[in-house]
Design a protein around this motif. Sequence first.
Motif, short mmCIF file in Angstrom:
data_model
loop_
_atom_site.label_atom_id
_atom_site.label_comp_id
_atom_site.label_asym_id
_atom_site.label_seq_id
_atom_site.Cartn_x
_atom_site.Cartn_y
_atom_site.Cartn_z
N ARG A 84 4.21 -1.20 -10.04
CA ARG A 84 3.70 0.16 -10.16
C ARG A 84 4.50 1.04 -9.22
O ARG A 84 4.75 0.67 -8.07
N GLU A 85 4.84 2.19 -9.72
CA GLU A 85 5.56 3.14 -8.88
C GLU A 85 4.65 4.32 -8.59
O GLU A 85 4.05 4.90 -9.48
N TYR A 86 4.57 4.59 -7.32
CA TYR A 86 3.76 5.74 -6.89
C TYR A 86 4.70 6.80 -6.37
O TYR A 86 5.55 6.55 -5.54
N ASP A 87 4.54 8.04 -6.88
CA ASP A 87 5.39 9.13 -6.42
C ASP A 87 4.85 9.76 -5.18
O ASP A 87 3.83 9.89 -4.80
#
Length: 87
Positions: A84-87
Amino acid sequence: MLRLPMRPPVLPRLGTETGRDALPWLLACALLALTASVQAQTPDILPMRERAEVMDRWLHDRLDTLVPSLMRREGIEMWIVTAREYD
């Protein structure tokens, strides 16, 4: 005038009272010589970018050779990696 015969200087022997005084100096000299020889044999350290390239090659080699054989041996048919990529 009374003349005494000249005797050569006596070096301290280890294990005698005066030899114990010389022991720390001998150990310090030996440690210094050992340190100098180890420093001469130390390889150059790669810059960070080149180190990352080497580590990436190692990882790719392991993923291409080790992981498939381990998965076959253990009966694992699929390996799912979730990210998961969190900005």
